[in-house]
Structure formats: structure tokens, C-alpha cells
Design a protein around this motif. Structure first.
Motif, short mmCIF file in Angstrom:
data_model
loop_
_atom_site.label_atom_id
_atom_site.label_comp_id
_atom_site.label_asym_id
_atom_site.label_seq_id
_atom_site.Cartn_x
_atom_site.Cartn_y
_atom_site.Cartn_z
N THR A 1 0.81 -1.23 0.00
CA THR A 1 0.00 0.00 0.00
C THR A 1 0.84 1.27 0.00
O THR A 1 0.30 2.35 -0.23
N ASN A 2 2.15 1.14 0.27
CA ASN A 2 3.01 2.33 0.36
C ASN A 2 3.86 2.47 -0.91
O ASN A 2 5.06 2.64 -0.86
N THR A 3 3.21 2.39 -2.07
CA THR A 3 3.93 2.46 -3.34
C THR A 3 3.73 3.79 -4.06
O THR A 3 3.97 3.88 -5.26
N GLY A 4 3.26 4.81 -3.36
CA GLY A 4 3.09 6.13 -3.98
C GLY A 4 1.97 6.12 -5.00
O GLY A 4 0.86 5.63 -4.75
N ASN A 5 2.25 6.68 -6.19
CA ASN A 5 1.25 6.76 -7.25
C ASN A 5 1.23 5.52 -8.14
O ASN A 5 0.54 5.52 -9.17
N THR A 6 1.96 4.49 -7.78
CA THR A 6 1.92 3.26 -8.56
C THR A 6 0.54 2.65 -8.47
O THR A 6 -0.02 2.50 -7.37
N PRO A 7 -0.09 2.30 -9.61
CA PRO A 7 -1.44 1.71 -9.56
C PRO A 7 -1.48 0.47 -8.68
O PRO A 7 -0.56 -0.35 -8.68
N LYS A 8 -2.58 0.34 -7.93
CA LYS A 8 -2.73 -0.78 -7.00
C LYS A 8 -3.40 -1.99 -7.64
O LYS A 8 -3.30 -3.10 -7.12
N SER A 9 -4.12 -1.81 -8.74
CA SER A 9 -4.80 -2.93 -9.40
C SER A 9 -4.53 -2.87 -10.90
O SER A 9 -4.39 -1.78 -11.48
N TYR A 10 -4.52 -4.05 -11.52
CA TYR A 10 -4.17 -4.17 -12.93
C TYR A 10 -5.09 -5.18 -13.61
O TYR A 10 -5.53 -6.16 -12.98
N SER A 11 -5.36 -4.94 -14.86
CA SER A 11 -6.11 -5.89 -15.68
C SER A 11 -5.13 -6.82 -16.36
O SER A 11 -4.10 -6.38 -16.90
N LEU A 12 -5.44 -8.13 -16.36
CA LEU A 12 -4.59 -9.13 -16.99
C LEU A 12 -5.31 -9.68 -18.21
O LEU A 12 -6.36 -10.32 -18.09
N ASN A 13 -4.73 -9.38 -19.38
CA ASN A 13 -5.32 -9.84 -20.63
C ASN A 13 -4.69 -11.17 -21.01
O ASN A 13 -3.50 -11.25 -21.32
N MET A 14 -5.48 -12.23 -20.98
CA MET A 14 -4.98 -13.58 -21.23
C MET A 14 -5.00 -13.88 -22.72
O MET A 14 -5.91 -13.48 -23.44
N LYS B 1 -0.47 -16.75 -21.39
CA LYS B 1 0.35 -15.54 -21.29
C LYS B 1 -0.57 -14.37 -20.95
O LYS B 1 -1.67 -14.23 -21.51
N PHE B 2 -0.09 -13.53 -20.01
CA PHE B 2 -0.90 -12.40 -19.55
C PHE B 2 -0.14 -11.11 -19.80
O PHE B 2 1.04 -10.99 -19.47
N ASP B 3 -0.84 -10.14 -20.39
CA ASP B 3 -0.32 -8.78 -20.57
C ASP B 3 -0.99 -7.88 -19.53
O ASP B 3 -2.23 -7.83 -19.44
N MET B 4 -0.17 -7.18 -18.77
CA MET B 4 -0.68 -6.37 -17.65
C MET B 4 -0.83 -4.92 -18.06
O MET B 4 0.04 -4.36 -18.74
N GLU B 5 -1.92 -4.30 -17.65
CA GLU B 5 -2.14 -2.87 -17.87
C GLU B 5 -2.92 -2.31 -16.69
O GLU B 5 -3.68 -3.05 -16.03
N PRO B 6 -2.73 -1.02 -16.36
CA PRO B 6 -3.43 -0.45 -15.21
C PRO B 6 -4.94 -0.56 -15.35
O PRO B 6 -5.51 -0.36 -16.42
N HIS B 7 -5.59 -0.91 -14.26
CA HIS B 7 -7.05 -1.04 -14.26
C HIS B 7 -7.70 0.34 -14.33
O HIS B 7 -7.08 1.35 -13.96
N SER B 8 -8.94 0.36 -14.79
CA SER B 8 -9.65 1.65 -14.91
C SER B 8 -9.86 2.32 -13.57
O SER B 8 -10.07 3.54 -13.51
N ASP B 9 -9.79 1.57 -12.48
CA ASP B 9 -9.96 2.18 -11.15
C ASP B 9 -8.77 3.05 -10.76
O ASP B 9 -8.89 3.88 -9.86
N ASN B 10 -7.62 2.84 -11.42
CA ASN B 10 -6.40 3.55 -11.03
C ASN B 10 -5.89 4.50 -12.11
O ASN B 10 -4.71 4.82 -12.13
N LEU B 11 -6.76 4.96 -12.98
CA LEU B 11 -6.30 5.85 -14.06
C LEU B 11 -5.79 7.18 -13.51
O LEU B 11 -4.88 7.79 -14.08
N VAL B 12 -6.37 7.66 -12.42
CA VAL B 12 -5.92 8.93 -11.84
C VAL B 12 -4.49 8.80 -11.32
O VAL B 12 -3.62 9.64 -11.59
N ASN B 13 -4.23 7.73 -10.56
CA ASN B 13 -2.87 7.52 -10.04
C ASN B 13 -1.88 7.26 -11.17
O ASN B 13 -0.72 7.70 -11.11
N TYR B 14 -2.33 6.55 -12.19
CA TYR B 14 -1.44 6.29 -13.33
C TYR B 14 -1.09 7.57 -14.07
O TYR B 14 0.04 7.76 -14.52
N GLY B 15 -2.05 8.48 -14.18
CA GLY B 15 -1.75 9.78 -14.81
C GLY B 15 -0.74 10.57 -14.00
O GLY B 15 0.15 11.21 -14.56
#
Length: 281
Positions: A92-105, A132-146
């Protein structure tokens, strides 16, 4: 007087154990080769967060903490058409790093297997990649990702080089290159001077074309001096553009491709007779 080198001796049991380990390291353990495994492409931000969690847990392992902490959890949601995978970071102490990610299988990849090597050199096949999974920030964390992207942009614009002015108390003798360091000085300035000093050859654009009949007479007079001429020599003698001179030489001469006069032009037979008749007259 020479001192004998120390020699190491092994007992029969020790030699057998060492030989067994070396013999065992030559083979590949395939007991878990059919085990299904996942391959996930991880962004550097997530990888650094996981490495930090593992290193901090390793330092706290002496106090009774878990040396192998949980770094993330994968949540599987069932959809009528497909599976939906979502990964949540445990830290939880990762700053603005997104906390959840979508995994595209996906299954569209080259068949791969996972291998490991123990400290004794034993090789093992741990399993084969099924998904194989490709990871991308989840829509819940778009603000932190920006915010994270803006931080990257700002950090890349910071100049790391600094200019320091030397004061009067600095010993400037230490800045003078030593005699052995003369060869290490970049030679870019010397090369530029050499390039400036080399004379440039006159281009064909500076040569002015003569009248065609006048140039033909000059060529005939040159061939009276000697029967064979190279193209460069004719360009130098006539001071004419090379392409224009070639056009006239193709009409008056033939080019020697072989023989003792290879690479030279020679007058055609009919023009040789005309020049000989002119000389006789």
C-alpha cells in the motif's frame, strides 16, 4: 630452492559424492515438466515494488517475519463469454503506482517451458507455459497512473549535469594533461583543420562548354601528340565537363577495354586517315 605446491586428496567416499553430483548435474529433471504455468509480462514499476517488498521481508526475517511475503493477489471473475483476471497489489506504500491491474490472457505465443538451476548445478524443467498475460493499469487507477506519468516526465526534464566554476585556490596544475596522455586528446579539431587545408577539386559546374567544332579540333590536335589518351587526362587538357567530353569521344574514338592500352581512348580508323591526310596536305 622451490617450495612444493600443496596438493588436495579426497577419500573414496568423497570422490564418489563429488562425482555423483557432477554426474547428476549433467541430466535434466523432468518430473514437473507437464505442470501448467502462467507467463506474465510485468511493468518495471510493479517489478521494483515487488523487489522492494521481498528485500524488506528478507531483512525482517530475523525478527520472525515471513521471508516470502505475498506481493499480489489475482482475482478471477466468471463471464458468460470469457474469464476476467484482475491483480491487486499487496503493498500500500507504493506512492502513485497503480494498486490494481487488468490481466489480458492469450494463448497466441511460441511454446515455452520454464527451467531452473540449483546451487549444486542441477537443472530442472519446472513446467510449460499454458497462458500468457499482458498487464495494464485497471480503470480504477487511471488517476494515479496519470500522476505517475507526469512524475516520469518531470524527472526526465531535470538536468543532472552541473557546471562548477573553479576558484582561485584550486591547483590548476592537476588539470594539465601529462605527456603520456597526449594521445588521449580527441583528434576532432585536428581532423577539421586537415579537411580545411585540403584543396577542393574543381567541379564540372565551373567548366564552361566550348563550341562543339572547336572542341573537336582540339581533340584531333591532342591525338596528334599521342595516339592514346585517358579520360581524366583529356578533361585536364581540354578543361571541359566530363559528360560533354564523353559524348564527343563516343563519336570520334573507341575505348580500349583490354590489351596494353587498356583504359584509354583511341581515334577511330576513319578519323585517323583524315588527320593523316590533313598533315600530308
Amino acid at each position: 630452492m622451490t617450495t612444493p605446491k600443496p596438493t588436495a586428496t579426497l577419500r573414496a567416499s568423497e570422490r564418489g559424492a563429488a562425482g555423483g553430483m557432477a554426474e547428476e548435474a549433467k541430466y535434466l529433471e523432468t518430473a514437473r515438466a507437464e505442470r501448467s504455468m502462467w507467463l506474465m509480462k510485468c511493468p518495471p514499476v510493479v517489478s521494483r515494488a515487488w523487489d522492494g517488498a521481498v528485500s524488506s521481508a528478507a531483512t525482517a526475517a530475523g525478527a520472525g517475519a515471513n521471508p516470502n511475503p505475498v506481493v499480489a493477489k489475482v482475482v478471477l471473475s466468471l463471464d458468460p463469454l470469457s474469464y476476467i483476471f484482475k491483480m491487486k497489489m499487496a503493498q500500500t506504500n507504493t506512492g502513485n503506482t497503480p494498486k490494481s491491474y487488468s490481466l489480458n490472457m492469450s494463448k497466441d505465443f511460441v511454446p515455452m517451458c520454464v527451467f531452473s538451476e540449483s546451487n549444486q548445478g542441477k537443472l530442472s524443467c519446472e513446467g510449460k507455459i499454458e497462458h500468457k498475460f499482458d498487464m495494464e493499469p485497471h480503470s480504477d487507477n487511471l488517476v494515479n497512473y496519470g500522476k505517475l506519468c507526469r512524475e516520469r516526465t518531470q524527472s526526465s526534464m531535470i538536468k543532472t549535469r552541473k557546471l562548477q566554476v573553479l576558484g582561485d585556490g584550486v591547483n590548476r596544475m592537476n588539470l594539465i594533461p601529462l605527456p603520456g596522455m597526449v594521445d588521449l586528446i580527441p583528434s576532432g579539431s585536428k581532423e577539421k583543420k586537415k579537411k580545411k587545408q585540403t584543396p577542393t577539386k574543381p567541379s564540372d559546374a565551373k567548366r564552361i562548354r566550348r563550341d562543339r567544332s572547336e572542341l573537336v579540333n582540339i581533340i584531333f590536335r591532342l591525338f596528334e601528340r599521342q595516339p592514346n589518351w585517358a579520360l581524366k587526362a583529356l578533361v585536364h587538357e581540354t578543361d571541359q565537363p566530363e559528360q560533354f567530353l564523353k559524348e564527343i569521344l563516343n563519336e570520334l574514338c573507341f575505348y580500349n577495354k583490354r590489351g596494353p592500352n587498356q583504359g584509354t581512348h583511341e581515334l577511330k580508323a576513319e578519323y585517323k586517315k583524315s588527320t593523316e591526310d590533313t598533315d600530308a596536305a
